[in-house]
Enzyme design. Structure first.
Site, PDB file in Angstrom:
ATOM      1  N   GLU A   1      11.835-105.112  64.932  1.00  0.00           N
ATOM      2  CA  GLU A   1      11.817-105.612  66.431  1.00  0.00           C
ATOM      3  C   GLU A   1      10.437-106.205  66.772  1.00  0.00           C
ATOM      4  OE1 GLU A   1      14.050-102.849  68.742  1.00  0.00           O
ATOM      5  OE2 GLU A   1      16.220-103.632  68.168  1.00  0.00           O
TER       6      GLU A   1
ATOM      7  N   ASP B   1      23.339 -99.372  66.238  1.00  0.00           N
ATOM      8  CA  ASP B   1      22.622 -99.142  67.095  1.00  0.00           C
ATOM      9  C   ASP B   1      23.028 -98.637  68.718  1.00  0.00           C
ATOM     10  OD1 ASP B   1      20.235 -99.245  69.114  1.00  0.00           O
ATOM     11  OD2 ASP B   1      20.345-101.194  69.394  1.00  0.00           O
TER      12      ASP B   1
ATOM     13  N   GLU C   1      21.956 -96.590  77.037  1.00  0.00           N
ATOM     14  CA  GLU C   1      21.595 -97.519  76.618  1.00  0.00           C
ATOM     15  C   GLU C   1      23.193 -98.862  76.941  1.00  0.00           C
ATOM     16  OE1 GLU C   1      19.445 -98.889  73.966  1.00  0.00           O
ATOM     17  OE2 GLU C   1      19.207-100.936  73.839  1.00  0.00           O
TER      18      GLU C   1
END
Ligand code: GCV
Length: 852
Positions: free
Chosen positions: A310, A388, A416
């Site tokens: 990332e 993820d 998240e």
């Protein structure tokens, strides 16, 4: 732990005063008198600390025990200086060595403890013995004893408790950079950083000490305060001094400190022309930097590294391997006894048009060739699933491909993708599904937890364990939500013993956090145990991933955002079907990354369990599942069932009024009501989206058929006009209305006459609460005000706010028991504020007990 045994249910349960959650599960609240009375005389009256040094864990154990006895029993423990090893009126706390020195020899079980393990004996006839293999173990044993007492458990026990794994870390994604002078937290929903502000370590670390207590009590032994997307400025002298202060705050509780590194630091802050891990000047630079760290923090735990992921720099930039990068750090910390947690979360952007491309393959592709090439103080840190932290993923196949390397599992206490602590989602059952998954390594039983524990035929790994991403912040209750704290608690308990039961851990936490009332225990157990299945049901089912907006905040629904981009979180949904073909035969080959016995299950659509079927297979919407339902009908049914479960949570919670303090009662109720409303937004968005895409109707006629709704855009609009919502499925009917500022002196309004039989109704209003802005709405029946609300969710929930009309900002408020005569007029007035143009989606006039 044996804490679930021997509870006493009190006849009279004393209520506690208002509480803010600061002490978490370490409240040491007074127990009801009838619970304590039978045991009061046999409680110890003194405490003996062996080799207690101020600022070290045995000393802290003394402070905690004293505080605990005072809080739970209003009893002061005397400090005995001369140990009487046979006195039944004292608690003796110390290490096995210190115990042997003071009392001759330690009990046999206390002599064979693993590092951090402890022996606890409370049975009568002698002192309470709390003996740690090390000082940290002695503190853990003290917390265990206190946990029993605080739950009214006075049973006689004598047992040794040892950690399953040595690595039990908390990872924080806290930034040093400013957000209006505060440190922000990546994926933080409980306030700003407790560690950083203004590009440096905070001067007041009181909250850090308070947090250290909590971590220590769940046996977390190391913490990394800074974000894995690391700021190289943390390596400045001033900030290393700050890190040393953080370490000082954690040390009394036996929690060591580590640090996330930015791989490019030698170049970005070190003045070198390169950060190539094989370059001598780079190696020297890291060696010197590491010496500076250890000079300040002699018990520094080690480094955490996110590289080539990332946008983060890494060794691949110089055509070096990830192992080259990890080992460079490993060699730097090795002389000091440190370790390197090297993240396996490495992937590249992919071409959506390439049917063989698969982000789920990346970790194994990068790391399998490196197995056996990591130094022995490197631990490869692997997210639980291949993508993820989605609501459901299979266990990462990498666990089965790292047989010659140390491995740790990365879990996320941070919610998240799981409702950002605004939705109740108790995560232990999810984590346990992964930990208890049998990867059939060498065609033998190999649970993921066995791999972490190093129970392997090839090689027992010396290191291994758990890393939990935690986003505690400056909010007094740490995570923004009282109920979310059960996840932090369960994380620590599982890291110590991955075979612990989800419900047993939850119930210990509940008693410690809310007291012994059996109704409170029942309600929290029911809601929490239903919460992950409910969330999965109203978000993304059948292994298709969470279906949240992956391009922005990861919060509200946006199923289309998954596809057509390079992020690789694809569902490949089109008008005919949905799911990733990850088979070897016709797809991306991901199923083949698992050991053969598991691969054979995932390769075959008939054998793949329904809950992962779209993870591994692309199927027509009409495909019949093992449940007998079709894929599309399962989507509809699951979404209705999940949202219905969420509606039951606030109703259940309301039965607890008066059974706990009002402060926490109201705080939780607000969130559960919000969640109930947002679950309907989710349900309708996902059902509408796939209904449109597939063109297949709901067998039960619910989707798109909301008989109790009045769309705002169909009402009489005064000063309001139609507004697009994006994605459109996050508005009922595809559009909303916003106040344009006109509407005359009384402000903007929408109104309609009500064509319902006279009676009592609940009126729900769906609206959007965008940021920044605090619009005000009022609802009136025949010009008589029956309620009002403000668009202040950004102040009340910690989720990432949205400045647009979308699935993140969509919300619902309900006014109960409204008397309506047929033909009455309902009117909502809206006063825009800031960016918030008092948006409205629809109202529902609901017969009591109905939710539409
Ligand atoms: C810290 C996901 C999250 C990022 C996180 C990253 C990681 O992409 O959205 O916020 O970055 O994972 O785990 O490194």
């Amino acid at each position: 732990m044996i804490l679930t045994r021997g509870f006493v249910v009190a006849a009279s349960l004393g209520l506690v005063a208002a509480e803010n959650g600061l002490d978490g599960w370490l409240r040491y609240a007074p127990l009801p008198e009838d619970v304590v009375a039978p045991h009061l005389d046999s409680l110890p009256s003194g405490i003996v600390l062996l080799d207690a040094v101020e600022g070290q864990p045995v000393f802290t154990a003394g402070i905690e025990l004293t505080k605990g006895f005072r809080g739970i029993f209003s009893k002061d423990l005397s400090k005995e200086v001369k140990p009487d090893c046979n006195s039944s009126s004292v608690v003796i706390i110390g290490t096995a060595d210190a115990y042997a020195d003071a009392c001759g020899s330690a009990p046999a079980e206390a002599q064979g403890l693993k590092a951090d393990g402890f022996w606890l004996r409370t049975d009568s006839g002698g002192p309470v013995q709390i003996i740690g293999q090390n000082a940290r173990g002695a503190l853990y044993g003290t917390f265990e004893y206190l946990s029993m007492l605080a739950q009214g458990n006075f049973s006689s026990v004598s047992y040794a408790s040892n950690p399953a794994v040595p690595v039990r870390w908390a990872n924080h994604w806290d930034n040093m950079n400013n957000r209006g002078g505060h440190g922000s937290i990546e994926r933080g929903y409980g306030g700003d950083s407790i560690f950083f502000a203004n590009d440096q370590v905070l001067s007041n670390l009181t909250r850090v000490s308070q947090y250290a207590r909590l971590l220590s009590s769940i046996r977390i032994n190391a913490i990394v305060p800074n974000n894995v997307n690391a700021d190289a400025n943390l390596l400045s002298d001033k900030n290393l001094d700050g890190m040393a202060r953080i370490a000082d705050a954690f040390r009394p509780y036996g929690v060591q400190v580590g640090m996330s590194l930015n791989f490019a630091s030698p170049q970005s802050v070190g003045g070198l022309s390169t950060f190539d891990p094989l370059d001598a000047s780079v190696i020297k630079w890291w060696g010197q930097k590491t010496d500076q760290v250890y000079k300040r923090i002699p018990d520094f735990a080690g480094y955490l590294v996110k590289a080539n992921s990332e946008g983060q720099p890494g060794p691949i930039t110089y055509h070096r391997t990830l192992a080259d990068g990890a080992n460079m750090f490993a060699k730097a910390v090795k002389p000091h006894g440190g370790i390197v947690m090297f993240r396996a979360f490495v992937y590249d952007q992919l071409d959506y048009n390439d049917k063989k491309a698969d982000r789920a393959n990346a970790a194994v592709e990068y790391f399998r060739p490196l197995d056996g090439k990591f130094d022995d103080n490197v631990v490869v840190q692997v997210k639980y699933g291949p993508i993820d932290f989605q609501v459901r993923e299979p266990a990462s196949p990498l666990f089965a491909n790292l047989l010659k390397s140390n491995a740790a599992i990365e879990l996320q206490v941070t919610q998240e993708y799981l409702g950002q602590q605004c939705h109740l989602v108790y995560l232990a059952p999810l984590w346990k599904e992964i930990l208890d998954f049998d990867l059939r390594v060498n065609n033998e039983q190999y649970f993921v937890r066995d791999i972490l524990e190093g129970k392997r035929p090839e090689k027992a790994q010396p290191l291994g364990g758990f890393a939990g991403v935690v986003n505690v912040g400056q909010d007094l209750n740490w995570l923004g939500s009282h109920l979310a704290m059960s996840n932090l608690y369960a994380y620590g308990r599982l890291a110590w013993n991955p075979t612990e039961g989800s419900e047993a851990m939850l119930q210990d936490w509940t008693r410690l956090t809310f007291g012994l009332d059996p109704d409170v225990l029942d309600v929290i157990t029911t809601m929490s145990m239903e919460s992950w299945p409910a969330y999965e049901n109203y978000t993304g089912n059948l292994g298709v991933q969470t279906l949240t907006d992956i391009l922005h905040t990861h919060y509200g629904p946006n199923p289309a955002s998954q596809d057509g981009n390079g992020w690789g979180q694809w569902t490949r949904a089109d008008k005919n079907g949905i799911g990733m073909d990850r088979s070897v035969a016709s797809g991306t080959g991901n199923a083949g990354q698992y050991p053969p016995a598991v691969a054979a299950v995932y390769e075959n659509v008939e054998k793949t369990p329904d809950n992962l079927i779209l993870w591994f297979h692309h199927l027509p919407y009409t495909h019949k599942l093992k449940s007998g339902s079709t894929v599309i009908q399962h989507f509809y049914d699951a979404h209705y069932a999940g949202a219905a479960a969420a509606q039951s949570f606030p109703t259940l919670w309301e039965t607890l009024k008066g059974k706990l303090d009002d402060e926490r009662y109201e705080h939780v109720l607000y969130r559960l009501r919000y969640q109930a409303g947002h679950s309907l937004v989710w349900r309708d968005a996902i059902c509408t989206f796939y209904n449109k895409l597939s063109g297949i109707r709901d067998d039960h006629g619910r989707v798109g058929n909301h008989t109790h709704r009045i769309e705002a855009e169909t009402m009489r609009l005064s000063g309001y006009s139609r507004s697009n919502v994006s994605p459109p499925e996050t508005a009922s009917g595809g559009v909303a209305v916003t106040a344009s500022g006109g509407g005359g002196g009384s402000g903007s309004s929408v109104s309609s006459s009500l064509d319902v039989p006279s009676g009592t109704y609940d009126i729900a209003v769906n609206y959007y609460d965008v940021n920044p802005g605090k619009a005000k709405w009022e609802i009136l029946i025949n010009d008589e005000k029956i309620g009002a609300w403000t668009g202040d969710i950004e102040d009340r929930l910690g989720k990432e706010p949205s400045d647009a009309l979308d699935g993140h900002s969509a919300a619902r408020v309900t006014f109960r028991n409204v008397t309506i005569e047929k033909g009455d007029t309902v009117k909502i007035t809206g006063k825009a504020n800031g960016n918030e143009a008092a948006p409205l989606d629809y109202i529902s006039v609901l017969p009591l007990g109905v939710v539409d």
